[in-house]
Enzyme design. Structure first.
Site, PDB file in Angstrom:
ATOM      1  N   HIS A 216       0.847  -1.185   0.000  1.00 42.20           N
ATOM      2  CA  HIS A 216       0.000   0.000   0.000  1.00 42.20           C
ATOM      3  C   HIS A 216       0.890   1.244   0.000  1.00 42.20           C
ATOM      4  O   HIS A 216       2.110   1.159   0.205  1.00 42.20           O
ATOM      5  CB  HIS A 216      -0.940   0.005   1.208  1.00 42.20           C
ATOM      6  CG  HIS A 216      -2.144  -0.873   1.044  1.00 42.20           C
ATOM      7  ND1 HIS A 216      -3.110  -0.628   0.096  1.00 42.20           N
ATOM      8  CD2 HIS A 216      -2.536  -1.999   1.696  1.00 42.20           C
ATOM      9  CE1 HIS A 216      -4.045  -1.557   0.165  1.00 42.20           C
ATOM     10  NE2 HIS A 216      -3.717  -2.409   1.124  1.00 42.20           N
TER      11      HIS A 216
ATOM     12  N   ASP B 182       0.076   7.064  -3.710  1.00 43.42           N
ATOM     13  CA  ASP B 182      -0.975   6.674  -4.651  1.00 43.42           C
ATOM     14  C   ASP B 182      -1.233   7.710  -5.730  1.00 43.42           C
ATOM     15  O   ASP B 182      -1.286   7.387  -6.926  1.00 43.42           O
ATOM     16  CB  ASP B 182      -2.289   6.420  -3.902  1.00 43.42           C
ATOM     17  CG  ASP B 182      -2.331   5.048  -3.249  1.00 43.42           C
ATOM     18  OD1 ASP B 182      -1.418   4.241  -3.481  1.00 43.42           O
ATOM     19  OD2 ASP B 182      -3.286   4.789  -2.497  1.00 43.42           O
TER      20      ASP B 182
END
Length: 385
Positions: free
Chosen positions: A141, A171
């Site tokens: 992540h 991200d």
């Protein structure tokens, strides 16, 4: 602008990417955000959703990253799933996927299969670790990706653990934005040469790239490789945040001398502020600034610095931000379908982007996409039932 019968736009959208067709294989995080950005800029983005939904526990009606798109349902594990996606690919300019390496190939929609149907296709791949390397097939992540690049270790106070910047740095900045840059560059090349290619956008690569200036400063001796010790990481007393009397915060960025002079004057500490260039007294200067900010509320200090070049601003919450006078005047946020959300960015003088449709509901647009893209086989059994 042309619209379909159910209110969703077709290939006649506004924006500099009007006429560009994008197939997005449904995923979560940076892939959908990148596709949203392309849609905001006018591309006709068709999201291929899987029956039963994806892994994001958010009501699709509120998933803003799916605005300005259309959705069709295709089960890629079904016998005809890959064939139906390839029918779309044949008519597309760009494909965006965010599977782990090798998954698209196993599903029959990898680069080889897609380029066999459409040699001009730009095949955009969004992953955390990239398509190769020891960790390529490992789960991860945002926080892990920014950790190994050195970016996370730069953020926060020196006596505390690194501060987590939501998932904005990895991200979206290191991932989505680099994917979009790569896709647009490859699209330019494809239109010039007729040859498509694969864009390998890895969050670790993009995030590392974002630290380029810091690496240069470190090589020159102008940046210490530790938190809270530098000009831009909170180590500097005139570049950071300070608590006000009501428990809110003000952000200070008075780096240049002329801005600093205005800052200390308006703050009312001109006669008590140690020399700004005396690093040995930075702690003392920070204490003086902090004590002064605690004497008034955030609203009071905002009024004091308003209209000045002191480079001071209130720290607002997400709900407060749309009402900031400057952002409101520019229309930085918009209300579409009852959801307050960021407006498209950046801005264009001739071909502005716009929010023209709310979040695409999974499978809602099979008929319009089949008609607009001339892909009648898209109307499979999921849409007929």
């Amino acid at each position: 602008m042309a619209v379909t019968g159910n209110g969703n736009r077709n290939t006649g959208g506004h924006g500099p990417l009007a006429g560009v067709r994008v197939v997005e294989l449904a995923g979560i995080g940076p892939g959908p955000f990148a596709a949203m950005l392309l849609a905001d800029l006018g591309a006709d983005v068709v999201r291929v959703d899987r029956p039963g939904g994806g892994g994001l526990a958010v009501n699709p009606a509120y998933d803003i990253t799916n605005r300005n798109k259309r959705s069709v349902l295709i089960d890629l594990k079904a016998a005809d799933g890959s064939a139906r996606v390839l029918d779309l690919v044949e008519k597309a300019d760009v494909l965006v996927e965010g599977f782990r390496p090798g998954v698209a190939e196993r599903l029959g929609v990898g680069p080889a299969e897609c380029h066999a149907r459409n040699p001009r296709l730009v095949y955009g791949r969004m992953t955390g670790w990239g398509q190769d390397g020891p960790l390529a097939e490992s789960a991860g992540h945002d926080i892990a990706y920014i950790a190994v690049t050195g970016a996370l270790g730069m953020i926060g106070r020196p006596e505390e653990p690194p501060a987590v910047p939501a998932n904005l740095v990895g991200d979206y900045a290191g991932g989505s934005l680099y994917l979009v840059v790569g896709v647009l560059a490859a699209l330019h090349h494809a239109r010039a040469t007729g040859t498509g290619q694969v864009v390998d956008a890895a969050i670790v690569d993009g995030t590392a790239h974002l630290t380029a200036m810091i690496h240069g400063m470190m090589a020159a001796g102008g940046w210490q490789d530790r938190r809270g010790a530098n000009l831009l990481d909170g180590g500097c007393p005139f570049y950071g945040t300070y608590e006000t009397s009501d428990g809110q915060y003000m952000a200070v960025g008075a780096l240049e001398q002329q801005f600093y002079d205005t800052f200390v004057e308006l703050l009312g500490i001109t006669d008590r502020a140690p020399a700004r260039k005396d690093l040995a007294r930075w702690g003392e200067l920070r204490d003086v600034v902090a004590a002064r900010f605690r004497t008034r509320t955030r609203a009071q200090w905002t009024a004091v610095f308003e209209g000045s070049d002191a480079c001071v601003a209130p720290v607002l919450s997400l709900r407060e931000a749309p009402d900031h006078p400057h952002l409101a005047a520019r229309g930085t946020f918009t209300d579409f379908g009852g959801i307050v959300q960021p407006a498209p960015a950046p801005r264009f003088s001739v071909t502005p982007g716009a929010v023209t449709a709310g979040p695409a509901q999974p499978g809602a647009h099979a008929e319009s996409v089949a008609a607009d893209w001339d892909v009648p086989a898209l109307l499979g059994k999921e849409e007929e039932n």
